[in-house]
Design a protein around this motif. Sequence first.
Motif, PDB file in Angstrom:
ATOM      1  N   PRO A 242      -2.994   6.515   6.237  1.00 37.30           N
ATOM      2  CA  PRO A 242      -1.684   6.489   6.899  1.00 37.30           C
ATOM      3  C   PRO A 242      -1.538   7.607   7.915  1.00 37.30           C
ATOM      4  CG  PRO A 242      -1.489   7.368   4.688  1.00 37.30           C
ATOM      5  CD  PRO A 242      -2.900   6.875   4.813  1.00 37.30           C
TER       6      PRO A 242
ATOM      7  N   ARG B 121       0.088  10.713   9.825  1.00 31.96           N
ATOM      8  CA  ARG B 121       0.750  11.902   9.291  1.00 31.96           C
ATOM      9  C   ARG B 121       2.267  11.767   9.321  1.00 31.96           C
ATOM     10  NH1 ARG B 121      -1.228  17.428  11.829  1.00 31.96           N
ATOM     11  NH2 ARG B 121      -3.169  16.528  10.957  1.00 31.96           N
TER      12      ARG B 121
ATOM     13  N   ASP C  54       3.954   9.019   8.879  1.00 34.08           N
ATOM     14  CA  ASP C  54       4.333   8.200   7.729  1.00 34.08           C
ATOM     15  C   ASP C  54       4.305   9.005   6.441  1.00 34.08           C
ATOM     16  OD1 ASP C  54       4.727   5.900   9.238  1.00 34.08           O
ATOM     17  OD2 ASP C  54       2.597   5.350   9.142  1.00 34.08           O
ATOM     18  N   VAL C  55       3.309   9.845   6.285  1.00 33.85           N
ATOM     19  CA  VAL C  55       3.213  10.669   5.070  1.00 33.85           C
ATOM     20  C   VAL C  55       4.430  11.573   4.947  1.00 33.85           C
ATOM     21  CG1 VAL C  55       1.906  12.511   3.929  1.00 33.85           C
ATOM     22  CG2 VAL C  55       0.693  10.587   4.988  1.00 33.85           C
ATOM     23  N   ARG C  56       4.828  12.181   6.056  1.00 32.28           N
ATOM     24  CA  ARG C  56       6.013  13.056   6.008  1.00 32.28           C
ATOM     25  C   ARG C  56       7.260  12.258   5.635  1.00 32.28           C
ATOM     26  NH1 ARG C  56       3.743  15.442  10.791  1.00 32.28           N
ATOM     27  NH2 ARG C  56       5.186  14.217  12.063  1.00 32.28           N
TER      28      ARG C  56
ATOM     29  N   TRP D 274       7.376   9.478   3.839  1.00 35.52           N
ATOM     30  CA  TRP D 274       7.292   9.142   2.421  1.00 35.52           C
ATOM     31  C   TRP D 274       7.658  10.345   1.551  1.00 35.52           C
ATOM     32  CZ3 TRP D 274       1.773   6.539   2.740  1.00 35.52           C
ATOM     33  CH2 TRP D 274       1.886   5.354   3.492  1.00 35.52           C
ATOM     34  N   GLN D 275       7.211  11.511   1.991  1.00 37.70           N
ATOM     35  CA  GLN D 275       7.543  12.724   1.225  1.00 37.70           C
ATOM     36  C   GLN D 275       9.042  12.978   1.228  1.00 37.70           C
ATOM     37  OE1 GLN D 275       5.006  15.524   3.277  1.00 37.70           O
ATOM     38  NE2 GLN D 275       3.356  15.333   1.758  1.00 37.70           N
TER      39      GLN D 275
ATOM     40  N   TRP E 235       7.381   5.703  -3.890  1.00 35.12           N
ATOM     41  CA  TRP E 235       6.905   6.593  -2.829  1.00 35.12           C
ATOM     42  C   TRP E 235       5.758   7.476  -3.321  1.00 35.12           C
ATOM     43  CZ3 TRP E 235       8.461   4.625   1.379  1.00 35.12           C
ATOM     44  CH2 TRP E 235       9.732   4.049   1.483  1.00 35.12           C
TER      45      TRP E 235
ATOM     46  N   LEU F 196       1.989   7.736  -1.644  1.00 34.48           N
ATOM     47  CA  LEU F 196       1.415   9.008  -1.219  1.00 34.48           C
ATOM     48  C   LEU F 196       0.065   9.270  -1.875  1.00 34.48           C
ATOM     49  CD1 LEU F 196       4.673  11.124  -1.254  1.00 34.48           C
ATOM     50  CD2 LEU F 196       3.213  10.783   0.739  1.00 34.48           C
TER      51      LEU F 196
ATOM     52  N   ARG G 282      -1.849  12.547  -1.493  1.00 31.62           N
ATOM     53  CA  ARG G 282      -1.227  13.251  -0.356  1.00 31.62           C
ATOM     54  C   ARG G 282       0.199  13.690  -0.683  1.00 31.62           C
ATOM     55  NH1 ARG G 282      -4.142   8.941   1.573  1.00 31.62           N
ATOM     56  NH2 ARG G 282      -2.348   7.598   1.189  1.00 31.62           N
TER      57      ARG G 282
END
Length: 358
Positions: free
Chosen positions: A8, A10, A12-14, A16-17, A59, A63, A66
Amino acid sequence: MRVTDHAPHRRDVRRWQRRLADEREEAEVYRSLADRRTGEEREILLGLAEAEERHAAHWKNLLGDRIGPERRGDLRMRLLVLLARRFGSVFVLALAQRAESRSVYDIDADATRAMAADERIHAEVVRGLAARGRARVSGSFRAAVFGANDGLVSNLALVLGVTGGGVTTSAVLLTGLAGLLSGALSMGAGEYISVRSQRELLAASRPDRAARAVVPHLDVDANELALVYRARGMSAEEAKRRADAMLRSGGTEPRTAESEEDGHEVVGSGVHAALSSFCFFASGAAIPVLPFLFGLHGSAAVVVAVVLVGCALMLTGATAGVLSGAAPLSRAMRQLAIGLGAAAATYLLGLAFGAAVG
C-alpha cells in the motif's frame, strides 16, 4: 473493500493508522460512559464499544506489520474521551452523536459497506440514549438557556438604552442592577407557574387508577370500557380488544410502552426550574453591568459590555446547538445576531429619545 497485490501507498497506511486510532478513541468514549451508568444503558454503551473495537480490528488487519506505534485519535475524539471520563452527561452523548454522524466510511474505499452501515446505526443508538438524557433535563435546561439568554439580551438592551439617552454612569449602573433583580424574580416566578400549570394539566389527563376497581362489576355484554379506550384515540377494534383483556384480567392491566402513564411528557420540577431560571437570568443580566461596576464609563463601557455579552450569547447558542444535535456554530451566530440586534434597536431608541429631550 479495495484489494491490491502490491504494497500500500504510504498515504494509505497513514490513513489506516488514523482510522485505527479514531476507532480506539470511540471505543474508549463508550466504555468511559458505560462506567458511569448501570442497567440497560450500560449494556447498550458496552455494545457500541465492542462494535467500535470490531471496526478497529478491520484497520489493524489492513495494516498488518505496518501498524507502528500506537497513535492518538484526532483532537475532537481525544477531548470527547476526556469529557466522558469526567462527566458522562447528556452533553457528552450529544457530542458523540455528532461524531457518529460525521463518519467518512461512506466514501472510504477501504471501509466495508457493513462498517458504513454500522456507523449510521450507531448514530441512531446514541441519538436514542441522548434523547433519554434530554428528557430528564429538558425542564431545567430550558429554564437555564432561556433565563441566561433573556438576562443577557434584556439587560444589555436596558443598559444601552439608558446610555444612549445620555444618563450618568451611576444611573446606568442603578438601572442595570434594578433590571437584573426585577427580571430574575419575574423569570423565576413565571417559570414556576408555567411548570406547575403544565404538570397539573398533565395530571388532569392521566387515567384514574381507582376506576379500575369497578371493572369486575361491569356488565360484560354491555359495558362502556371500550369507549374509554376509544376516547384515548384507539380504533374501535383495538379498543374492544383492550377492554376484553381488561375484563378477563379482573381490572389489572400490564404496563407497556404504549400505556398512558408512560407517555406523559416529562416537565421537571417547578421549584428546580424556577431556581435555574432565576440564577441563570441573574448571571446573564450581570454581564452587561460589569464594565460599569468596575468603573468604566462612556463608549469604553458600552464596547466592553457588547463584547462580553456577544461572547456569552455565542456560548449559550453553541451549547443549545450541541445538546439538540445541531451545528453549534450556526446556532451561536443566530443567537448573537438576535441578541445584538435587539440591543442595537434599543440603543438607537435611547439616542433618539435623548436627542428629543435634549
